[in-house]
Write a protein that holds these residues in place. Structure first.
Motif, mmCIF file in Angstrom:
data_model
loop_
_atom_site.group_PDB
_atom_site.id
_atom_site.type_symbol
_atom_site.label_atom_id
_atom_site.label_comp_id
_atom_site.label_asym_id
_atom_site.label_seq_id
_atom_site.Cartn_x
_atom_site.Cartn_y
_atom_site.Cartn_z
ATOM 1 N N ARG A 132 -26.943 1.427 7.932
ATOM 2 C CA ARG A 132 -26.629 1.010 6.564
ATOM 3 C C ARG A 132 -27.901 0.860 5.723
ATOM 4 O O ARG A 132 -27.961 1.279 4.564
ATOM 5 C CB ARG A 132 -25.863 -0.319 6.607
ATOM 6 C CG ARG A 132 -25.758 -1.067 5.287
ATOM 7 C CD ARG A 132 -24.869 -0.317 4.309
ATOM 8 N NE ARG A 132 -24.747 -1.028 3.068
ATOM 9 C CZ ARG A 132 -25.671 -1.049 2.099
ATOM 10 N NH1 ARG A 132 -26.803 -0.359 2.230
ATOM 11 N NH2 ARG A 132 -25.462 -1.734 0.991
ATOM 12 N N PHE A 133 -28.950 0.263 6.293
ATOM 13 C CA PHE A 133 -30.167 -0.016 5.536
ATOM 14 C C PHE A 133 -31.265 1.025 5.764
ATOM 15 O O PHE A 133 -32.354 0.903 5.210
ATOM 16 C CB PHE A 133 -30.709 -1.406 5.892
ATOM 17 C CG PHE A 133 -29.808 -2.532 5.468
ATOM 18 C CD1 PHE A 133 -29.591 -2.785 4.135
ATOM 19 C CD2 PHE A 133 -29.168 -3.318 6.409
ATOM 20 C CE1 PHE A 133 -28.764 -3.819 3.723
ATOM 21 C CE2 PHE A 133 -28.321 -4.349 6.012
ATOM 22 C CZ PHE A 133 -28.113 -4.597 4.675
ATOM 23 N N GLU A 134 -30.971 2.018 6.622
ATOM 24 C CA GLU A 134 -31.934 3.091 6.916
ATOM 25 C C GLU A 134 -33.241 2.527 7.467
ATOM 26 O O GLU A 134 -34.343 2.882 7.022
ATOM 27 C CB GLU A 134 -32.194 3.947 5.670
ATOM 28 C CG GLU A 134 -30.947 4.664 5.169
ATOM 29 C CD GLU A 134 -31.231 5.514 3.940
ATOM 30 O OE1 GLU A 134 -32.312 5.343 3.344
ATOM 31 O OE2 GLU A 134 -30.374 6.350 3.599
ATOM 32 N N LYS A 193 -39.735 5.533 1.876
ATOM 33 C CA LYS A 193 -39.502 4.110 2.146
ATOM 34 C C LYS A 193 -39.279 3.887 3.633
ATOM 35 O O LYS A 193 -39.847 2.969 4.241
ATOM 36 C CB LYS A 193 -38.283 3.615 1.354
ATOM 37 C CG LYS A 193 -37.973 2.135 1.603
ATOM 38 C CD LYS A 193 -36.659 1.719 0.956
ATOM 39 C CE LYS A 193 -35.474 2.267 1.722
ATOM 40 N NZ LYS A 193 -34.195 1.698 1.238
ATOM 41 N N GLN A 194 -38.457 4.733 4.259
ATOM 42 C CA GLN A 194 -38.195 4.612 5.692
ATOM 43 C C GLN A 194 -39.481 4.796 6.493
ATOM 44 O O GLN A 194 -39.751 4.040 7.437
ATOM 45 C CB GLN A 194 -37.156 5.645 6.130
ATOM 46 C CG GLN A 194 -36.805 5.564 7.616
ATOM 47 C CD GLN A 194 -35.785 6.614 8.025
ATOM 48 O OE1 GLN A 194 -35.261 7.349 7.181
ATOM 49 N NE2 GLN A 194 -35.493 6.699 9.305
ATOM 50 N N ALA A 195 -40.294 5.789 6.109
ATOM 51 C CA ALA A 195 -41.545 6.040 6.822
ATOM 52 C C ALA A 195 -42.500 4.855 6.698
ATOM 53 O O ALA A 195 -43.186 4.492 7.663
ATOM 54 C CB ALA A 195 -42.198 7.309 6.281
ATOM 55 N N ILE A 196 -42.535 4.217 5.518
ATOM 56 C CA ILE A 196 -43.412 3.065 5.306
ATOM 57 C C ILE A 196 -42.964 1.876 6.150
ATOM 58 O O ILE A 196 -43.761 1.236 6.837
ATOM 59 C CB ILE A 196 -43.446 2.686 3.814
ATOM 60 C CG1 ILE A 196 -44.173 3.772 3.012
ATOM 61 C CG2 ILE A 196 -44.136 1.332 3.607
ATOM 62 C CD1 ILE A 196 -44.018 3.640 1.508
ATOM 63 N N LEU A 197 -41.663 1.573 6.111
ATOM 64 C CA LEU A 197 -41.149 0.405 6.828
ATOM 65 C C LEU A 197 -41.277 0.556 8.337
ATOM 66 O O LEU A 197 -41.513 -0.414 9.055
ATOM 67 C CB LEU A 197 -39.683 0.164 6.450
ATOM 68 C CG LEU A 197 -39.421 -0.255 4.998
ATOM 69 C CD1 LEU A 197 -37.932 -0.366 4.735
ATOM 70 C CD2 LEU A 197 -40.111 -1.575 4.683
ATOM 71 N N GLU A 198 -41.133 1.788 8.837
ATOM 72 C CA GLU A 198 -41.149 2.016 10.287
ATOM 73 C C GLU A 198 -42.476 2.578 10.778
ATOM 74 O O GLU A 198 -42.626 2.869 11.962
ATOM 75 C CB GLU A 198 -40.011 2.968 10.664
ATOM 76 C CG GLU A 198 -38.635 2.420 10.309
ATOM 77 C CD GLU A 198 -37.521 3.398 10.656
ATOM 78 O OE1 GLU A 198 -37.789 4.417 11.322
ATOM 79 O OE2 GLU A 198 -36.370 3.136 10.257
ATOM 80 N N THR A 250 -36.093 -3.387 13.496
ATOM 81 C CA THR A 250 -36.243 -4.056 12.192
ATOM 82 C C THR A 250 -35.051 -4.967 11.914
ATOM 83 O O THR A 250 -35.205 -6.067 11.373
ATOM 84 C CB THR A 250 -36.377 -3.008 11.069
ATOM 85 O OG1 THR A 250 -37.555 -2.231 11.294
ATOM 86 C CG2 THR A 250 -36.475 -3.671 9.703
ATOM 87 N N VAL A 251 -33.846 -4.519 12.289
ATOM 88 C CA VAL A 251 -32.649 -5.349 12.101
ATOM 89 C C VAL A 251 -32.795 -6.662 12.856
ATOM 90 O O VAL A 251 -32.498 -7.744 12.318
ATOM 91 C CB VAL A 251 -31.389 -4.594 12.566
ATOM 92 C CG1 VAL A 251 -30.189 -5.551 12.617
ATOM 93 C CG2 VAL A 251 -31.087 -3.431 11.643
ATOM 94 N N TYR A 252 -33.253 -6.607 14.104
ATOM 95 C CA TYR A 252 -33.404 -7.837 14.887
ATOM 96 C C TYR A 252 -34.506 -8.733 14.319
ATOM 97 O O TYR A 252 -34.411 -9.970 14.395
ATOM 98 C CB TYR A 252 -33.674 -7.504 16.351
ATOM 99 C CG TYR A 252 -32.416 -7.094 17.107
ATOM 100 C CD1 TYR A 252 -31.340 -7.980 17.207
ATOM 101 C CD2 TYR A 252 -32.306 -5.840 17.675
ATOM 102 C CE1 TYR A 252 -30.177 -7.600 17.880
ATOM 103 C CE2 TYR A 252 -31.142 -5.453 18.352
ATOM 104 C CZ TYR A 252 -30.086 -6.343 18.446
ATOM 105 O OH TYR A 252 -28.933 -5.970 19.101
#
Length: 310
Positions: A27-29, A135-140, A34-36
């Motif tokens: 849902r949040f990509e 955004k996904q690449a930055i967060l992960e 990260t969810v935990y």
């Protein structure tokens, strides 16, 4: 962005009861890890969230928990909603949904008090998808590959780990650790194509972690400009250029003349970029000093006129 995601996650748990970590990750990509981390952050914030194993398990809130909107004053609620409206400038699709849900929760009318859009005219879904991918690449802390158009018109294949998005001088950039340069570099997003999120790319990430806080994110073009010697310019610009010079020059560098035109006196880095910048003013600009640059502009405009002489 994490605050927005935590608020949305709390709303989803209130609405659906129990949700699995993979469902929230999709849902949040973001990654399941990260969810935990978000679950832990909610727990530390006093939200009674827990996880259960086995069939029918997942992430839940205690049955009697109700998000008490009275914890926030009316002013604080407005500030949250206004902040979400302002963040829509980056055109991320999940912000509108978050704003709508919080408006409903706070029982507030959707007052559109501000609209900011940094995207160029005519950009569409393709650019939105690119923002989401970055955004996904930055967060992960994921590696991306892409083709980059250099200042000289050459196309180069690059690999990098994006660190953050930047908006500077009317354009979007991404600061990223470049494996080719071994340092942080800034890439203009409109020059990036064929952007892909790579799977299983761990090579170089340790090196990235070691240098990310020790190296400034600078574009190759910016390095060339900053290292160029500065020269004193005297420019005359016709009244039609008023809108540009107000945006691009300091007030103390601008002198308005009796005929309505302007004289600009400014120190600027020399080089090809400066010639191209001055040419962008067309026929409303005249270089008065230095003489060497005036002659260069004369030669360039003569060459341009020659192309249309037939």
């Amino acid at each position: 962005m994490q605050v927005s995601r935590l608020l949305q996650m709390t709303y989803i748990l209130l609405e659906k009861g129990t949700v699995t970590a993979p469902e929230l990750a999709e849902r949040f990509e973001v990654s399941v890890r990260t969810v935990y981390r978000d679950v832990e952050a909610l727990s530390q914030a006093g939200i009674p969230v827990y996880t259960s194993q086995g069939k029918g398990g997942g992430i839940s809130l205690t049955d009697r928990f109700v998000l008490n909107k009275s914890l926030l004053t009316d002013k604080e609620q407005d500030e949250i909603l206004f902040a979400l409206q302002s963040l829509s400038a980056v055109r991320l699709p999940d912000l509108g949904e978050a704003f709508s849900k919080l408006s409903s929760l706070f029982r507030k009318n959707s007052t559109s008090w501000i609209e900011v859009d940094f995207s160029p005219w005519g950009t569409g879904d393709k650019q939105k998808e690119l923002y989401t991918l970055l955004k996904q690449a930055i967060l992960e802390q994921r590696v991306i590959s892409f083709t980059y158009l250099g200042a000289a018109g050459e196309h180069n294949s690059r690999k990098a780990v994006p660190v953050k998005l930047l908006f500077k001088d009317r354009a979007w950039y991404v600061e990223a650790y470049s494996f080719e340069r071994g340092a942080l570099r800034t890439f203009k997003i409109t020059r990036m194509s064929n952007v892909q999120l790579l799977e299983g790319e761990g090579t170089g990430l340790l090196e990235f972690q070691q240098v990310r806080t020790a190296s400034a994110g600078t574009s190759d073009e910016e390095i060339k400009v900053n290292e160029s010697p500065r020269i004193r310019l005297v420019l005359n610009i016709e009244p039609a250029g008023a809108y540009r010079i107000v945006d691009e020059f300091k007030e103390e560098e601008i002198l308005k003349l009796e005929d309505g035109s302007f004289q600009l006196i400014s120190d600027m880095p020399s080089g090809e970029w400066l010639v191209q910048y001055l040419l962008s003013y067309g026929d409303i600009l005249e270089v008065m000093e230095p003489e060497s640059l005036r002659l260069e502009m004369k030669a360039r405009t003569a060459k341009m006129a020659q192309k249309y002489s037939g």
